[in-house]
Scaffold this motif. Structure first.
Motif, mmCIF file in Angstrom:
data_model
loop_
_atom_site.group_PDB
_atom_site.id
_atom_site.type_symbol
_atom_site.label_atom_id
_atom_site.label_comp_id
_atom_site.label_asym_id
_atom_site.label_seq_id
_atom_site.Cartn_x
_atom_site.Cartn_y
_atom_site.Cartn_z
ATOM 1 N N VAL A 167 -7.689 2.108 8.926
ATOM 2 C CA VAL A 167 -8.186 0.957 8.169
ATOM 3 C C VAL A 167 -7.774 -0.374 8.788
ATOM 4 O O VAL A 167 -8.169 -1.435 8.315
ATOM 5 C CB VAL A 167 -7.750 1.027 6.692
ATOM 6 N N THR A 218 -4.389 7.714 0.972
ATOM 7 C CA THR A 218 -4.441 7.627 -0.491
ATOM 8 C C THR A 218 -4.763 8.970 -1.143
ATOM 9 O O THR A 218 -4.191 9.304 -2.179
ATOM 10 C CB THR A 218 -5.463 6.554 -0.921
ATOM 11 N N ALA A 273 0.852 -1.193 0.000
ATOM 12 C CA ALA A 273 0.000 0.000 0.000
ATOM 13 C C ALA A 273 0.889 1.244 0.000
ATOM 14 O O ALA A 273 0.871 2.062 0.913
ATOM 15 C CB ALA A 273 -0.934 -0.015 1.207
ATOM 16 N N TYR A 282 -7.456 11.167 8.591
ATOM 17 C CA TYR A 282 -7.408 9.952 7.780
ATOM 18 C C TYR A 282 -8.112 8.797 8.492
ATOM 19 O O TYR A 282 -8.018 8.656 9.704
ATOM 20 C CB TYR A 282 -5.951 9.554 7.507
ATOM 21 N N ASN A 283 -8.769 7.961 7.699
ATOM 22 C CA ASN A 283 -9.433 6.787 8.246
ATOM 23 C C ASN A 283 -8.420 5.757 8.725
ATOM 24 O O ASN A 283 -7.424 5.501 8.054
ATOM 25 C CB ASN A 283 -10.340 6.146 7.188
ATOM 26 N N ASN A 329 -2.107 1.692 -6.448
ATOM 27 C CA ASN A 329 -2.409 1.023 -5.179
ATOM 28 C C ASN A 329 -2.878 2.028 -4.139
ATOM 29 O O ASN A 329 -2.608 3.220 -4.243
ATOM 30 C CB ASN A 329 -1.160 0.315 -4.625
ATOM 31 N N LYS A 330 -3.550 1.518 -3.116
ATOM 32 C CA LYS A 330 -3.869 2.334 -1.949
ATOM 33 C C LYS A 330 -2.557 2.844 -1.354
ATOM 34 O O LYS A 330 -1.481 2.315 -1.636
ATOM 35 C CB LYS A 330 -4.595 1.503 -0.893
ATOM 36 N N CYS A 331 -2.655 3.843 -0.520
ATOM 37 C CA CYS A 331 -1.477 4.397 0.124
ATOM 38 C C CYS A 331 -1.763 4.492 1.626
ATOM 39 O O CYS A 331 -2.674 5.206 2.041
ATOM 40 C CB CYS A 331 -1.177 5.773 -0.462
ATOM 41 N N TYR A 332 -1.011 3.712 2.395
ATOM 42 C CA TYR A 332 -1.203 3.653 3.837
ATOM 43 C C TYR A 332 0.070 4.078 4.556
ATOM 44 O O TYR A 332 1.179 3.825 4.085
ATOM 45 C CB TYR A 332 -1.531 2.228 4.298
ATOM 46 N N TYR A 338 -3.306 4.117 8.697
ATOM 47 C CA TYR A 338 -4.129 5.207 8.177
ATOM 48 C C TYR A 338 -4.123 5.183 6.655
ATOM 49 O O TYR A 338 -3.072 4.981 6.036
ATOM 50 C CB TYR A 338 -3.583 6.566 8.660
ATOM 51 N N ASP A 339 -5.282 5.425 6.057
ATOM 52 C CA ASP A 339 -5.393 5.494 4.606
ATOM 53 C C ASP A 339 -5.150 6.940 4.176
ATOM 54 O O ASP A 339 -5.988 7.810 4.371
ATOM 55 C CB ASP A 339 -6.786 5.029 4.158
#
Length: 121
Positions: A111, A49, A29, A108-109, A35-38, A46-47
């Motif tokens: 995850v 992205t 990530a 940020y969420n 791709n997502k970015c964490y 934390y996301d």
């Protein structure tokens, strides 16, 4: 200052998740190839992205796909500082890390959590 870390634009966050995320999944990530970015702090993932700074070529991309606790505590973007270990740092650095954790938690969420993380408080 309670409002010190409040975002300039209100953010609606999803309830934090505590799903286990493997170190390998976290590493993938990294924002590359869509791709997502964490970014993880103290084992919380934390996301980030939506923030270009963490994407490839961004000023904070060094943190993408990793637990960046130590680097954030030291206010460092050196790759060698991007590690999960932070417990041995001095009180000022620990306070800085707590500030970053507050900052991320308001923007940020969450995850998940890094599976097997040993740096959670």
């Amino acid at each position: 200052m309670a409002g010190k870390f409040e975002p300039k634009v209100p953010v609606t966050l999803a309830p934090p998740k505590d799903d286990p995320i493997s170190v390998e999944a976290l590493a993938q990530a990294n924002g590359a190839e869509g791709n997502k970015c964490y970014v993880a702090i103290k084992g919380k993932v934390y996301d980030v992205t939506g923030n270009k700074a963490y994407q490839p070529g961004g000023s904070y991309n060094v943190f993408a796909g990793k637990d960046a606790s130590r680097a954030l505590a030291k206010t460092s973007t050196k790759p060698e500082d991007v590690k999960p270990e932070w417990q041995d740092l001095d009180e000022k650095e620990k306070s800085t890390l707590n500030d970053w954790e507050t900052f991320f938690s308001k923007r940020y969420n969450v995850v998940g959590v890094v599976d097997g993380a040993t740096n959670r408080e």
